[in-house]
Design a protein around this motif. Structure first.
Motif, PDB file in Angstrom:
ATOM      1  N   ALA A   1     -30.282 148.422  29.141  1.00 38.20           N
ATOM      2  CA  ALA A   1     -29.563 148.963  27.991  1.00 38.20           C
ATOM      3  C   ALA A   1     -28.200 148.310  27.824  1.00 38.20           C
ATOM      4  CB  ALA A   1     -29.415 150.468  28.123  1.00 38.20           C
ATOM      5  N   HIS A   2     -27.647 147.807  28.908  1.00 42.18           N
ATOM      6  CA  HIS A   2     -26.305 147.227  28.858  1.00 42.18           C
ATOM      7  C   HIS A   2     -26.307 145.732  29.141  1.00 42.18           C
ATOM      8  CE1 HIS A   2     -25.007 151.327  28.570  1.00 42.18           C
ATOM      9  NE2 HIS A   2     -25.624 151.615  29.676  1.00 42.18           N
ATOM     10  N   ARG A   3     -27.464 145.114  29.032  1.00 41.93           N
ATOM     11  CA  ARG A   3     -27.534 143.690  29.352  1.00 41.93           C
ATOM     12  C   ARG A   3     -26.754 142.865  28.334  1.00 41.93           C
ATOM     13  NH1 ARG A   3     -31.256 143.698  25.502  1.00 41.93           N
ATOM     14  NH2 ARG A   3     -32.494 141.943  24.888  1.00 41.93           N
ATOM     15  N   ASP A   4     -26.418 141.699  28.735  1.00 42.58           N
ATOM     16  CA  ASP A   4     -25.720 140.773  27.847  1.00 42.58           C
ATOM     17  C   ASP A   4     -26.710 140.238  26.832  1.00 42.58           C
ATOM     18  OD1 ASP A   4     -24.004 137.581  28.428  1.00 42.58           O
ATOM     19  OD2 ASP A   4     -24.180 138.830  26.643  1.00 42.58           O
ATOM     20  N   ARG A   5     -26.542 140.518  25.571  1.00 48.15           N
ATOM     21  CA  ARG A   5     -27.479 140.129  24.529  1.00 48.15           C
ATOM     22  C   ARG A   5     -27.482 138.622  24.295  1.00 48.15           C
ATOM     23  NH1 ARG A   5     -29.961 143.807  21.765  1.00 48.15           N
ATOM     24  NH2 ARG A   5     -30.146 142.545  19.909  1.00 48.15           N
ATOM     25  N   GLU A   6     -26.520 137.925  24.859  1.00 46.84           N
ATOM     26  CA  GLU A   6     -26.474 136.472  24.688  1.00 46.84           C
ATOM     27  C   GLU A   6     -27.117 135.738  25.859  1.00 46.84           C
ATOM     28  OE1 GLU A   6     -25.365 135.321  21.826  1.00 46.84           O
ATOM     29  OE2 GLU A   6     -24.980 137.387  21.278  1.00 46.84           O
ATOM     30  N   ALA A   7     -27.877 136.454  26.675  1.00 43.13           N
ATOM     31  CA  ALA A   7     -28.437 135.859  27.888  1.00 43.13           C
ATOM     32  C   ALA A   7     -29.529 134.836  27.605  1.00 43.13           C
ATOM     33  CB  ALA A   7     -28.991 136.945  28.804  1.00 43.13           C
ATOM     34  N   GLY A   8     -29.971 134.725  26.386  1.00 42.69           N
ATOM     35  CA  GLY A   8     -31.018 133.761  26.061  1.00 42.69           C
ATOM     36  C   GLY A   8     -32.149 134.430  25.327  1.00 42.69           C
ATOM     37  N   GLU A   9     -33.098 133.636  24.919  1.00 40.78           N
ATOM     38  CA  GLU A   9     -34.217 134.113  24.123  1.00 40.78           C
ATOM     39  C   GLU A   9     -35.268 134.742  25.025  1.00 40.78           C
ATOM     40  OE1 GLU A   9     -36.078 131.982  20.463  1.00 40.78           O
ATOM     41  OE2 GLU A   9     -36.771 131.037  22.289  1.00 40.78           O
ATOM     42  N   GLN A  10     -35.602 135.990  24.753  1.00 41.28           N
ATOM     43  CA  GLN A  10     -36.621 136.678  25.530  1.00 41.28           C
ATOM     44  C   GLN A  10     -37.981 136.382  24.915  1.00 41.28           C
ATOM     45  OE1 GLN A  10     -36.355 140.931  25.556  1.00 41.28           O
ATOM     46  NE2 GLN A  10     -37.673 141.115  27.317  1.00 41.28           N
ATOM     47  N   MET A  11     -38.946 136.015  25.753  1.00 38.58           N
ATOM     48  CA  MET A  11     -40.300 135.721  25.293  1.00 38.58           C
ATOM     49  C   MET A  11     -41.286 136.409  26.223  1.00 38.58           C
ATOM     50  SD  MET A  11     -40.027 131.631  24.529  1.00 38.58           S
ATOM     51  CE  MET A  11     -41.595 131.438  23.719  1.00 38.58           C
ATOM     52  N   TYR A  12     -42.326 137.007  25.623  1.00 39.15           N
ATOM     53  CA  TYR A  12     -43.397 137.595  26.411  1.00 39.15           C
ATOM     54  C   TYR A  12     -44.618 137.785  25.525  1.00 39.15           C
ATOM     55  CZ  TYR A  12     -41.414 141.745  24.237  1.00 39.15           C
ATOM     56  OH  TYR A  12     -40.922 142.646  23.332  1.00 39.15           O
ATOM     57  N   THR A  13     -45.791 137.909  26.152  1.00 43.98           N
ATOM     58  CA  THR A  13     -47.027 138.131  25.417  1.00 43.98           C
ATOM     59  C   THR A  13     -47.447 139.579  25.572  1.00 43.98           C
ATOM     60  OG1 THR A  13     -48.363 137.462  27.324  1.00 43.98           O
ATOM     61  CG2 THR A  13     -47.862 135.760  25.689  1.00 43.98           C
ATOM     62  N   VAL A  14     -48.036 140.102  24.496  1.00 48.07           N
ATOM     63  CA  VAL A  14     -48.587 141.457  24.528  1.00 48.07           C
ATOM     64  C   VAL A  14     -49.599 141.598  23.396  1.00 48.07           C
ATOM     65  CG1 VAL A  14     -46.718 142.462  23.156  1.00 48.07           C
ATOM     66  CG2 VAL A  14     -48.059 143.934  24.643  1.00 48.07           C
ATOM     67  N   SER A  15     -50.786 142.065  23.731  1.00 48.56           N
ATOM     68  CA  SER A  15     -51.831 142.416  22.765  1.00 48.56           C
ATOM     69  C   SER A  15     -52.052 141.388  21.662  1.00 48.56           C
ATOM     70  CB  SER A  15     -51.519 143.770  22.132  1.00 48.56           C
ATOM     71  OG  SER A  15     -51.399 144.759  23.102  1.00 48.56           O
ATOM     72  N   GLY A  16     -52.254 140.136  22.012  1.00 46.46           N
ATOM     73  CA  GLY A  16     -52.556 139.113  21.022  1.00 46.46           C
ATOM     74  C   GLY A  16     -51.353 138.546  20.288  1.00 46.46           C
ATOM     75  N   TYR A  17     -50.164 138.838  20.780  1.00 50.38           N
ATOM     76  CA  TYR A  17     -48.945 138.343  20.142  1.00 50.38           C
ATOM     77  C   TYR A  17     -48.020 137.732  21.181  1.00 50.38           C
ATOM     78  CZ  TYR A  17     -50.126 141.075  16.014  1.00 50.38           C
ATOM     79  OH  TYR A  17     -50.753 141.584  14.905  1.00 50.38           O
ATOM     80  N   LEU A  18     -47.190 136.817  20.714  1.00 53.30           N
ATOM     81  CA  LEU A  18     -46.059 136.331  21.487  1.00 53.30           C
ATOM     82  C   LEU A  18     -44.828 136.922  20.822  1.00 53.30           C
ATOM     83  CD1 LEU A  18     -44.701 134.405  23.581  1.00 53.30           C
ATOM     84  CD2 LEU A  18     -44.578 132.747  21.728  1.00 53.30           C
ATOM     85  N   ILE A  19     -44.034 137.635  21.590  1.00 52.28           N
ATOM     86  CA  ILE A  19     -42.769 138.154  21.088  1.00 52.28           C
ATOM     87  C   ILE A  19     -41.717 137.136  21.517  1.00 52.28           C
ATOM     88  CG2 ILE A  19     -41.145 140.069  21.048  1.00 52.28           C
ATOM     89  CD1 ILE A  19     -44.004 140.762  20.008  1.00 52.28           C
ATOM     90  N   CYS A  20     -41.041 136.569  20.546  1.00 46.67           N
ATOM     91  CA  CYS A  20     -40.042 135.524  20.786  1.00 46.67           C
ATOM     92  C   CYS A  20     -38.771 135.952  20.073  1.00 46.67           C
ATOM     93  CB  CYS A  20     -40.566 134.191  20.266  1.00 46.67           C
ATOM     94  SG  CYS A  20     -39.471 132.808  20.596  1.00 46.67           S
ATOM     95  N   GLY A  21     -37.847 136.524  20.854  1.00 52.59           N
ATOM     96  CA  GLY A  21     -36.652 137.097  20.232  1.00 52.59           C
ATOM     97  C   GLY A  21     -37.086 138.220  19.325  1.00 52.59           C
ATOM     98  N   SER A  22     -36.784 138.131  18.035  1.00 53.85           N
ATOM     99  CA  SER A  22     -37.172 139.177  17.097  1.00 53.85           C
ATOM    100  C   SER A  22     -38.432 138.799  16.327  1.00 53.85           C
ATOM    101  CB  SER A  22     -36.031 139.446  16.115  1.00 53.85           C
ATOM    102  OG  SER A  22     -35.754 138.286  15.362  1.00 53.85           O
ATOM    103  N   ARG A  23     -39.065 137.695  16.676  1.00 52.54           N
ATOM    104  CA  ARG A  23     -40.280 137.252  15.978  1.00 52.54           C
ATOM    105  C   ARG A  23     -41.532 137.682  16.720  1.00 52.54           C
ATOM    106  NH1 ARG A  23     -38.866 133.568  12.116  1.00 52.54           N
ATOM    107  NH2 ARG A  23     -36.878 132.522  12.417  1.00 52.54           N
ATOM    108  N   ARG A  24     -42.559 137.981  15.945  1.00 56.74           N
ATOM    109  CA  ARG A  24     -43.866 138.322  16.488  1.00 56.74           C
ATOM    110  C   ARG A  24     -44.841 137.276  15.978  1.00 56.74           C
ATOM    111  NH1 ARG A  24     -46.281 143.797  14.567  1.00 56.74           N
ATOM    112  NH2 ARG A  24     -46.472 142.512  12.718  1.00 56.74           N
ATOM    113  N   ILE A  25     -45.433 136.517  16.900  1.00 58.78           N
ATOM    114  CA  ILE A  25     -46.288 135.391  16.559  1.00 58.78           C
ATOM    115  C   ILE A  25     -47.706 135.694  17.044  1.00 58.78           C
ATOM    116  CG2 ILE A  25     -46.675 132.928  16.929  1.00 58.78           C
ATOM    117  CD1 ILE A  25     -43.581 132.792  17.563  1.00 58.78           C
ATOM    118  N   ALA A  26     -48.673 135.684  16.127  1.00 60.72           N
ATOM    119  CA  ALA A  26     -50.068 135.952  16.488  1.00 60.72           C
ATOM    120  C   ALA A  26     -50.619 134.816  17.332  1.00 60.72           C
ATOM    121  CB  ALA A  26     -50.906 136.130  15.228  1.00 60.72           C
ATOM    122  N   LEU A  27     -51.372 135.180  18.383  1.00 61.65           N
ATOM    123  CA  LEU A  27     -51.991 134.199  19.273  1.00 61.65           C
ATOM    124  C   LEU A  27     -53.479 134.486  19.391  1.00 61.65           C
ATOM    125  CD1 LEU A  27     -49.489 134.222  22.297  1.00 61.65           C
ATOM    126  CD2 LEU A  27     -49.573 132.572  20.421  1.00 61.65           C
TER     127      LEU A  27
END
Length: 188
Positions: A91-117
């Protein structure tokens, strides 16, 4: 501010109580800095986010509370102290730490983008994310695909598709290492 993303009313109520216990407020997913995502009963469609951190929940999660390198996955029922520790840290992490990326349920979440895979793209992306910043051999990627490899250029075609999907802002996120494999850049 934390969003709860689940269709399981029991888990939702339990997590609401944890938010109250920790002094956190609940928010819409688009406004939240942390998402609590039920991997077993996710919402029908994942909302567009703002690069929120994620804590996953699954009945099949390992009891150590560790998930992929991208985000932690807690078992259900979850250890309350570990959840509180994660919530306070995220909750208090540094928001400038870099781009967060992870996969979940057929999508790649890349920052605020949701990319279908596709299923194959998701398998490859999961492996590239796990070893982000390090070379993943072509053979390891082929092994991850298993029986889905029909032709000799399947790997190259999938890498091409992933590169196109990840180049939404002109950045090249997947690099070739000639004769060895591919790597997902750590600084993307």
């Amino acid at each position: 501010m934390i969003a709860l993303l689940t269709n399981d009313k029991t888990l939702e109520r339990m997590l609401e109580l944890e938010l109250i216990r920790g002094g956190f407020s609940r928010a819409k997913p688009e406004e939240a800095s942390v998402w609590l995502l039920d991997l077993d009963h996710p919402p029908a469609a994942l909302p567009n986010g703002t690069g929120a951190a994620v804590i996953g929940f699954s009945e099949g999660a390992p009891t150590s509370g560790r998930g992929s390198p991208s985000f932690p996955i807690l078992p259900v029922p979850y250890p309350t102290e570990r959840l509180q520790e994660l919530l306070h840290g995220l909750a208090h992490r540094d928001r400038e730490a870099g781009e967060q990326m992870y996969t979940v349920s057929g999508y790649l979440i890349c920052g605020s983008r949701r990319i279908a895979l596709s299923a194959s793209e998701e398998k490859m992306m999961t492996l590239l994310l796990r070893d982000r910043g390090r070379v993943v051999t072509a053979q390891a990627l082929l092994d991850a695909l298993g029986n889905e490899c029909g032709g000799s250029n399947v790997l190259q075609v999938l890498i091409y598709r992933l590169r196109r999907k990840l180049a939404f802002d002109g950045k090249s996120r997947i690099r070739s290492v000639r004769g060895v494999g591919y790597l997902l850049t750590a600084e993307s």
